[in-house]
Design a protein around this motif. Structure first.
Motif, PDB file in Angstrom:
ATOM      1  N   MET A   1      20.363 107.785  59.236  1.00 51.82           N
ATOM      2  CA  MET A   1      20.752 107.603  60.629  1.00 51.82           C
ATOM      3  C   MET A   1      20.501 106.157  61.062  1.00 51.82           C
ATOM      4  O   MET A   1      21.350 105.520  61.670  1.00 51.82           O
ATOM      5  CB  MET A   1      19.926 108.513  61.558  1.00 51.82           C
ATOM      6  CG  MET A   1      20.014 109.987  61.265  1.00 51.82           C
ATOM      7  SD  MET A   1      21.626 110.665  61.582  1.00 51.82           S
ATOM      8  CE  MET A   1      21.617 110.715  63.360  1.00 51.82           C
ATOM      9  N   GLU A   2      19.306 105.664  60.721  1.00 52.89           N
ATOM     10  CA  GLU A   2      18.967 104.304  61.121  1.00 52.89           C
ATOM     11  C   GLU A   2      19.769 103.286  60.328  1.00 52.89           C
ATOM     12  O   GLU A   2      20.257 102.302  60.868  1.00 52.89           O
ATOM     13  CB  GLU A   2      17.471 104.055  60.899  1.00 52.89           C
ATOM     14  CG  GLU A   2      16.609 104.716  61.945  1.00 52.89           C
ATOM     15  CD  GLU A   2      15.238 105.087  61.408  1.00 52.89           C
ATOM     16  OE1 GLU A   2      15.127 105.283  60.174  1.00 52.89           O
ATOM     17  OE2 GLU A   2      14.300 105.185  62.204  1.00 52.89           O
ATOM     18  N   GLU A   3      19.909 103.563  59.023  1.00 51.03           N
ATOM     19  CA  GLU A   3      20.626 102.616  58.182  1.00 51.03           C
ATOM     20  C   GLU A   3      22.039 102.388  58.688  1.00 51.03           C
ATOM     21  O   GLU A   3      22.478 101.271  58.874  1.00 51.03           O
ATOM     22  CB  GLU A   3      20.660 103.113  56.727  1.00 51.03           C
ATOM     23  CG  GLU A   3      19.413 102.714  55.969  1.00 51.03           C
ATOM     24  CD  GLU A   3      19.225 103.505  54.688  1.00 51.03           C
ATOM     25  OE1 GLU A   3      20.198 104.161  54.243  1.00 51.03           O
ATOM     26  OE2 GLU A   3      18.101 103.477  54.150  1.00 51.03           O
TER      27      GLU A   3
ATOM     28  N   ILE B   1      20.192 106.137  69.549  1.00 49.48           N
ATOM     29  CA  ILE B   1      20.411 107.017  68.386  1.00 49.48           C
ATOM     30  C   ILE B   1      19.220 107.962  68.191  1.00 49.48           C
ATOM     31  O   ILE B   1      19.372 109.174  68.085  1.00 49.48           O
ATOM     32  CB  ILE B   1      20.610 106.200  67.084  1.00 49.48           C
ATOM     33  CG1 ILE B   1      21.592 105.062  67.291  1.00 49.48           C
ATOM     34  CG2 ILE B   1      20.978 107.121  65.927  1.00 49.48           C
ATOM     35  CD1 ILE B   1      23.031 105.388  67.127  1.00 49.48           C
ATOM     36  N   ILE B   2      18.036 107.387  68.121  1.00 46.75           N
ATOM     37  CA  ILE B   2      16.859 108.173  67.738  1.00 46.75           C
ATOM     38  C   ILE B   2      16.360 109.075  68.870  1.00 46.75           C
ATOM     39  O   ILE B   2      16.155 110.275  68.687  1.00 46.75           O
ATOM     40  CB  ILE B   2      15.720 107.240  67.263  1.00 46.75           C
ATOM     41  CG1 ILE B   2      16.183 106.392  66.082  1.00 46.75           C
ATOM     42  CG2 ILE B   2      14.486 108.053  66.895  1.00 46.75           C
ATOM     43  CD1 ILE B   2      16.497 107.189  64.837  1.00 46.75           C
TER      44      ILE B   2
ATOM     45  N   GLY C   1      20.891  96.754  67.096  1.00 43.54           N
ATOM     46  CA  GLY C   1      19.556  96.195  66.951  1.00 43.54           C
ATOM     47  C   GLY C   1      18.562  97.329  66.955  1.00 43.54           C
ATOM     48  O   GLY C   1      18.934  98.496  67.124  1.00 43.54           O
ATOM     49  N   ILE C   2      17.306  96.997  66.785  1.00 43.46           N
ATOM     50  CA  ILE C   2      16.293  98.039  66.717  1.00 43.46           C
ATOM     51  C   ILE C   2      16.165  98.795  68.043  1.00 43.46           C
ATOM     52  O   ILE C   2      16.011 100.010  68.076  1.00 43.46           O
ATOM     53  CB  ILE C   2      14.935  97.443  66.277  1.00 43.46           C
ATOM     54  CG1 ILE C   2      13.885  98.540  66.120  1.00 43.46           C
ATOM     55  CG2 ILE C   2      14.406  96.436  67.276  1.00 43.46           C
ATOM     56  CD1 ILE C   2      13.854  99.119  64.784  1.00 43.46           C
ATOM     57  N   TYR C   3      16.264  98.068  69.149  1.00 45.25           N
ATOM     58  CA  TYR C   3      16.091  98.729  70.445  1.00 45.25           C
ATOM     59  C   TYR C   3      17.224  99.703  70.708  1.00 45.25           C
ATOM     60  O   TYR C   3      17.031 100.823  71.147  1.00 45.25           O
ATOM     61  CB  TYR C   3      16.011  97.681  71.563  1.00 45.25           C
ATOM     62  CG  TYR C   3      14.805  96.792  71.431  1.00 45.25           C
ATOM     63  CD1 TYR C   3      13.554  97.259  71.813  1.00 45.25           C
ATOM     64  CD2 TYR C   3      14.906  95.511  70.897  1.00 45.25           C
ATOM     65  CE1 TYR C   3      12.422  96.468  71.671  1.00 45.25           C
ATOM     66  CE2 TYR C   3      13.786  94.711  70.747  1.00 45.25           C
ATOM     67  CZ  TYR C   3      12.549  95.188  71.138  1.00 45.25           C
ATOM     68  OH  TYR C   3      11.438  94.407  70.987  1.00 45.25           O
ATOM     69  N   ARG C   4      18.440  99.228  70.414  1.00 39.71           N
ATOM     70  CA  ARG C   4      19.626 100.066  70.607  1.00 39.71           C
ATOM     71  C   ARG C   4      19.517 101.296  69.708  1.00 39.71           C
ATOM     72  O   ARG C   4      19.774 102.422  70.136  1.00 39.71           O
ATOM     73  CB  ARG C   4      20.848  99.207  70.263  1.00 39.71           C
ATOM     74  CG  ARG C   4      22.164  99.854  70.405  1.00 39.71           C
ATOM     75  CD  ARG C   4      22.762  99.639  71.799  1.00 39.71           C
ATOM     76  NE  ARG C   4      23.903 100.537  71.969  1.00 39.71           N
ATOM     77  CZ  ARG C   4      25.125 100.229  71.580  1.00 39.71           C
ATOM     78  NH1 ARG C   4      25.386  99.054  71.039  1.00 39.71           N
ATOM     79  NH2 ARG C   4      26.111 101.090  71.736  1.00 39.71           N
ATOM     80  N   THR C   5      19.129 101.099  68.443  1.00 34.31           N
ATOM     81  CA  THR C   5      18.979 102.210  67.509  1.00 34.31           C
ATOM     82  C   THR C   5      17.987 103.228  68.065  1.00 34.31           C
ATOM     83  O   THR C   5      18.245 104.432  68.072  1.00 34.31           O
ATOM     84  CB  THR C   5      18.437 101.708  66.144  1.00 34.31           C
ATOM     85  OG1 THR C   5      19.238 100.636  65.721  1.00 34.31           O
ATOM     86  CG2 THR C   5      18.421 102.816  65.122  1.00 34.31           C
ATOM     87  N   PHE C   6      16.869 102.708  68.562  1.00 33.56           N
ATOM     88  CA  PHE C   6      15.822 103.601  69.058  1.00 33.56           C
ATOM     89  C   PHE C   6      16.281 104.365  70.290  1.00 33.56           C
ATOM     90  O   PHE C   6      16.215 105.598  70.333  1.00 33.56           O
ATOM     91  CB  PHE C   6      14.564 102.777  69.375  1.00 33.56           C
ATOM     92  CG  PHE C   6      13.468 103.578  70.003  1.00 33.56           C
ATOM     93  CD1 PHE C   6      12.843 104.597  69.298  1.00 33.56           C
ATOM     94  CD2 PHE C   6      13.070 103.331  71.308  1.00 33.56           C
ATOM     95  CE1 PHE C   6      11.835 105.343  69.879  1.00 33.56           C
ATOM     96  CE2 PHE C   6      12.060 104.076  71.903  1.00 33.56           C
ATOM     97  CZ  PHE C   6      11.441 105.087  71.187  1.00 33.56           C
TER      98      PHE C   6
END
Lengths: 291, 289
Positions: free
Chosen positions: A183-185, A201-202, A193-198
């Motif tokens: 999912m993260e990959e 998505i997460i 970016g990490i913030y958007r992913t978190f």
């Protein structure tokens, strides 16, 4: 499916319990226990609608002759219950939001990101689950006093958030662990970016954990007394639990009004529970089987 | 990929606020408490360092010893009265009885209610003149038993235990129910094939398999008894004549009524140590078996 969900699932195979007499006996027993568990609350609801003469006349258990809703309006206005209620809502809501923000970010960094001290950080935070709040009472009182924060909403929100964090990090962390790496990959490959992913998505993937933590935090903040009674003595900032205590002092002989205040304290929790009862039960179990 | 997930700056943003808050409000105050417990201090000016004198005094103080005795009685009553009731209810509900969801929901309601409300409610139930309990006793012809339950030395402690029992029976029931439900159906099936009775199955198969959750319940109820504060504070304030006083209410009174900050902190440290020792003890007890 988590173990907790398996535990709360109904077993489709119904199997009869030894004979019809045993069944009747068992049901009678279960109903009796149900009455014992629920009747005191019904009694509270009834006497919150009575006046003193009716309560003291001896018929304590009966229905009210006239339903005195005025007890509720009196409790709300003269008894400041409305103020206490709004304070409780504000303190509880702020604590829930802050606990969720802080512990989801921390839980994520600990379980999904690569850094040397993640294990140690987790251990330190989990230590907090074993500590009774008594231990911190006096030092916290002194800290808050020196910061000039006694008698403010922050004097409750800050400790409630701090003490809510360990359980929240634990629960959210264990949900984050279950999310597949892919999912993260793919999010990162697609340019997140990490913030958007978190955040996009997460977090949406762990909504059940978020509601579990929210319910847990709600119950502990809404019902907390020790901090609330120590850090606040100004009626304007008192929450329901402390307010109820001072109200009992004021209306010592007017049971109906006290009863109304107690009902106003209780009803929101019971309504939330009846609406979300599976989720509430799950969150209580999740809080227990942490170890 | 790796650089995104090991970026130091991002990790700091995610972790530092929480860690600072947690350390400042939870972790450091505990150590500060242990330091205060070595002082003779009334909160004004600087405390005088007196080493372990507070602890020495504590173990000679009959009021402290009495409060510890009371909390041990609370713990004993939880373990030997509350937990067995919860276990029986859990085993019945887990055995596919009709209406299990309904009962589970109803039994759990008191758990969610504020202890302040519960204490007020029960003080009304116990009221000497108009309380529900005495009226109930009179209506079934036992007027001679009617009395001031919370106001008398002999009955006050038992009377203040009942509300806790009532409140948390549903909680332990739920935990044990979850534990019972997680026991594999195949095992139970096998027992039934072998002709084991329901009680036999519960005793020899369910309960041993529920050990992990029983341990959790045991730890929670013992620690809960050591920590009990709200209920006593509201219900009796520790009275009459200290018969219901527990360490946490005594700690509170020592600090905020008599301003003995050092001595009160020593009591609070005692509560933490008591809880930790008990947790470790129960854990090791369950491991060796």
């Amino acid at each position: 499916m988590s173990t907790v969900e398996v535990m709360l699932q109904k077993n489709p195979k119904r199997r009869s319990i030894s004979g019809p007499i045993g069944k009747v006996f068992l049901q009678a027993f279960l109903i009796l226990v149900a009455i014992v568990q629920i009747y005191p609350l019904i009694w509270l609801a009834l006497f919150s609608l009575k006046d003193n003469s009716e309560i003291f006349s001896g018929d304590v258990a009966g229905l009210p002759k006239a339903f005195l809703w005025s007890n509720y309006t009196k409790a709300m206005s003269d008894g400041h219950v409305l103020t206490y209620f709004m304070n409780s809502v504000l303190v509880t809501a702020a604590s829930i939001v802050l606990v969720l923000i802080l512990s989801s970010m921390t839980g994520y960094a600990i379980t999904r990101m690569n850094w040397k001290l993640s294990g140690l950080t987790m251990t330190i935070i989990l230590l907090g689950m074993m500590v009774p709040i008594h231990a911190a009472l006096l030092p916290l009182f002194i800290i808050l006093k020196n910061l000039g924060l006694l008698n403010s909403y922050w004097s409750l929100i800050i400790p409630y958030v701090a003490f809510g964090i360990p359980m929240a990090v634990f629960i959210l962390g264990s949900f984050f662990k279950g999310i597949p790496r892919e999912m993260e990959e793919s999010a990162v490959i697609d340019g997140c970016g990490i913030y958007r992913t978190f955040f996009s998505i997460i977090l949406p993937l762990v909504t059940p954990a978020i509601s579990t933590v929210a319910i847990f935090t709600f119950l502990s903040c809404w019902n907390e007394l020790m901090f609330a009674v120590t850090f606040i003595n100004n009626t304007a900032y008192q929450t329901l639990t402390v307010g109820m205590m001072s109200m009992v002092g004021t209306y010592i002989t007017q049971w109906g009004i006290i009863g109304a205040g107690l009902m106003i304290t209780t009803v929101p929790t019971v309504v939330i529970y009846l609406l979300l009862n599976k989720q509430v039960q799950k969150s209580m179990i999740a809080g227990a089987v942490k170890g | 990929m790796n650089s995104v997930f090991s970026n130091k700056g991002t990790i700091a943003v995610f972790v530092l606020p929480t860690l600072l808050l947690f350390c400042g409000i939870v972790l450091i105050p505990i150590f500060v408490s242990s330091y205060y417990s070595l002082l003779d201090w009334n909160g004004v000016g600087r405390g005088k360092f007196i080493g372990l004198d507070n602890y020495v005094e504590m173990f000679k103080d009959t009021r402290v010893l009495n409060s510890i005795k009371n909390s041990l009685l609370f713990a004993g009553a939880s373990v030997f009265i509350q937990l067995p009731i919860s276990l029986v209810l859990a085993l019945i509900l887990a055995s596919n009885v009709k209406g299990e969801g309904f009962y589970r929901t109803v039994y759990f309601i008191p758990v969610l209610i504020s202890t302040v409300v519960i204490a007020q409610l029960w003080s009304k139930i116990y009221n000497a003149d108009y309380g529900l309990l005495n009226v109930l006793l009179q209506s079934i012809g036992l007027s001679s038993l009617a009395q001031d339950w919370l106001g008398q030395k002999d009955t006050a402690l038992a009377a203040s235990f009942i509300p806790t029992l009532w409140q948390y029976v549903g909680y332990h029931m739920l935990l044990m129910y979850a534990g019972a439900k997680s026991v594999s159906q195949d095992v139970l099936e096998a027992a039934r094939m072998d002709g084991a009775s329901r009680i036999r199955t519960a005793w020899s198969i369910m309960i041993p398999l529920m050990k992990p959750i029983l341990k959790v319940s045991l730890v929670f109820s013992v620690i809960g008894a050591f920590k009990v504060f709200d209920l006593i504070y509201v219900l009796t304030g520790g009275g009459p004549f200290y018969t219901t006083e527990v360490p946490s209410t005594l700690m509170y009174a020592t600090i905020f009524d008599t301003f003995r900050y050092g001595y009160g902190s020593a009591i609070s440290v005692f509560i933490i140590v008591e809880c930790l020792v008990c947790t470790i003890l129960i854990n090791s007890l369950f491991k060796t078996e």
